[in-house]
Design an enzyme around this catalytic site. Structure first.
Site, short mmCIF file in Angstrom:
data_model
loop_
_atom_site.label_atom_id
_atom_site.label_comp_id
_atom_site.label_asym_id
_atom_site.label_seq_id
_atom_site.Cartn_x
_atom_site.Cartn_y
_atom_site.Cartn_z
N GLY A 192 2.93 2.60 10.75
CA GLY A 192 3.87 3.71 10.58
C GLY A 192 4.58 4.10 11.86
N HIS A 244 -9.37 1.36 4.88
CA HIS A 244 -8.10 1.56 5.58
C HIS A 244 -8.30 2.51 6.77
CE1 HIS A 244 -3.97 2.71 6.43
NE2 HIS A 244 -3.63 1.57 5.85
N GLY A 264 3.15 -0.99 4.22
CA GLY A 264 3.20 0.44 3.89
C GLY A 264 4.63 0.85 3.57
N GLY A 265 5.30 1.47 4.54
CA GLY A 265 6.63 2.05 4.33
C GLY A 265 7.62 1.12 3.65
N GLU A 318 -4.98 -4.60 10.69
CA GLU A 318 -3.95 -3.57 10.85
C GLU A 318 -4.21 -2.82 12.16
OE1 GLU A 318 -2.12 -2.50 6.80
OE2 GLU A 318 -3.82 -1.17 7.10
N GLU A 345 -6.60 4.89 7.84
CA GLU A 345 -6.37 6.31 7.54
C GLU A 345 -7.62 6.92 6.92
OE1 GLU A 345 -2.71 5.76 5.41
OE2 GLU A 345 -1.76 5.14 7.29
N ASN A 379 0.87 -1.18 0.00
CA ASN A 379 0.00 0.00 0.00
C ASN A 379 0.91 1.22 0.00
OD1 ASN A 379 -1.78 2.05 0.44
ND2 ASN A 379 -2.34 1.44 2.53
N TRP A 380 1.00 1.85 -1.16
CA TRP A 380 1.94 2.96 -1.28
C TRP A 380 1.41 4.25 -0.66
CZ3 TRP A 380 4.07 2.54 -7.02
CH2 TRP A 380 4.75 1.32 -7.15
N LYS A 381 0.12 4.27 -0.30
CA LYS A 381 -0.49 5.49 0.27
C LYS A 381 -0.23 6.67 -0.68
CE LYS A 381 -0.03 3.30 4.72
NZ LYS A 381 0.11 3.41 6.17
N SER A 391 3.88 -1.84 10.30
CA SER A 391 5.33 -1.90 10.52
C SER A 391 5.94 -3.26 10.19
CB SER A 391 5.68 -1.46 11.95
OG SER A 391 5.29 -0.11 12.16
#
Ligand code: 13P
Length: 255
Positions: free
Chosen positions: A169, A95, A230-231, A163, A97, A10-12, A209
């Protein structure tokens, strides 16, 4: 029943067209294991470029959200038929966010997921508790409520992503035991709504993470079927290392 591992990035709000192109060219040039499903979810604007590069690559392409109507006066939204038109096969829905920052609710997430499945998209449905909810001992109540909408969905086009919000993050990962406990609970909830047989086929990803250093330990849990990253999905070496961790486990299980 053997569920194939799935590693989804998930590149956001990262990587426009040029960075997407550079990333995917590098990913496609590298040797990739065939025993793991891989999906990347770039921002909407980068989907056309990604779709061209990923044709016949075996790597799936996903969007990060979708509206529940096909078209209409919904400024700024993108519909499921529009995604299908680009040969997008997957979509992230609900998600945290979007829930925390953009007013997503259980109801709107369910509407998006149903519409996406009607259009033959596979839905990666996200849920998870906040730190306050975990500390108050309310994790399973929250997961039960959030998972309450999954019974209306088609299990053949469903992936669930657990999640925990406190792990997203933050560098603070759920322990493998915490992840397994939540995943087993979610699978039991799915079984209650869809039947045990269907529940056994639905992949439940862990997100929050995940890094090359902790992926194998998390993915080795019996109900953890891969990760929503993510990251660590933004860089080809770390994303590839996570894919290899899943491939290694899959090879071990099949031998
Ligand atoms: P991080 O891997 O950056 O913690 O993000 C997880 C996530 O939200 C994936 O959807």
């Amino acid at each position: 029943m053997v569920r194939r591992y799935l590693v989804a990035g998930n590149w956001k709000m990262h990587k426009g067209v040029s960075e997407t192109t550079a990333f995917l060219e590098q990913l496609l040039a590298a040797k990739r294991p065939r025993n793991v499903d891989v999906v990347v979810c770039p921002p909407y604007i980068s989907l056309p470029a990604a779709a061209m590069l990923l044709t016949r690559s075996g790597i799936g392409l996903g969007a990060q959200n979708v509206h529940w109507e096909s078209s209409g006066a919904f400024t700024g939204e993108i519909s499921a038929p529009m995604l299908r038109d680009l040969e997008v096969g997957w979509v992230i829905v609900g998600h945290s966010e979007r829930r925390a920052l953009f007013g997503e609710t259980d109801e709107t997430a369910a509407k998006r997921a149903r519409r996406a499945q009607d259009e033959e998209l596979t839905v990666i449905f996200c849920l998870g508790e906040t730190l306050e909810e975990r500390e108050a001992g309310a994790t399973m109540d929250v997961l039960r409520r959030q998972a309450g909408v999954l019974g209306d969905l088609d299990p053949a086009k469903l992936v669930v992503a657990y999640e925990p919000i406190w792990a997203i993050g933050t560098g603070r990962t759920a322990t493998p035991a915490q992840a397994q406990e939540a995943h087993a609970f979610l699978r039991a909830e799915l079984a209650g709504q869809l039947g045990q047989e269907a529940a056994n086929t639905v992949r439940i990803l862990y997100g929050g993470s995940v890094k090359p250093a902790n992926a194998a330990e998390l993915f080795s849990q019996p109900d953890v079927d891969g990760g929503l990253i993510g990251g660590a999905s933004l860089d080809v070496p770390s994303f590839s290392a996570i894919i290899r961790a899943a491939a290694h486990l899959a090879a071990g299980e099949s031998s």
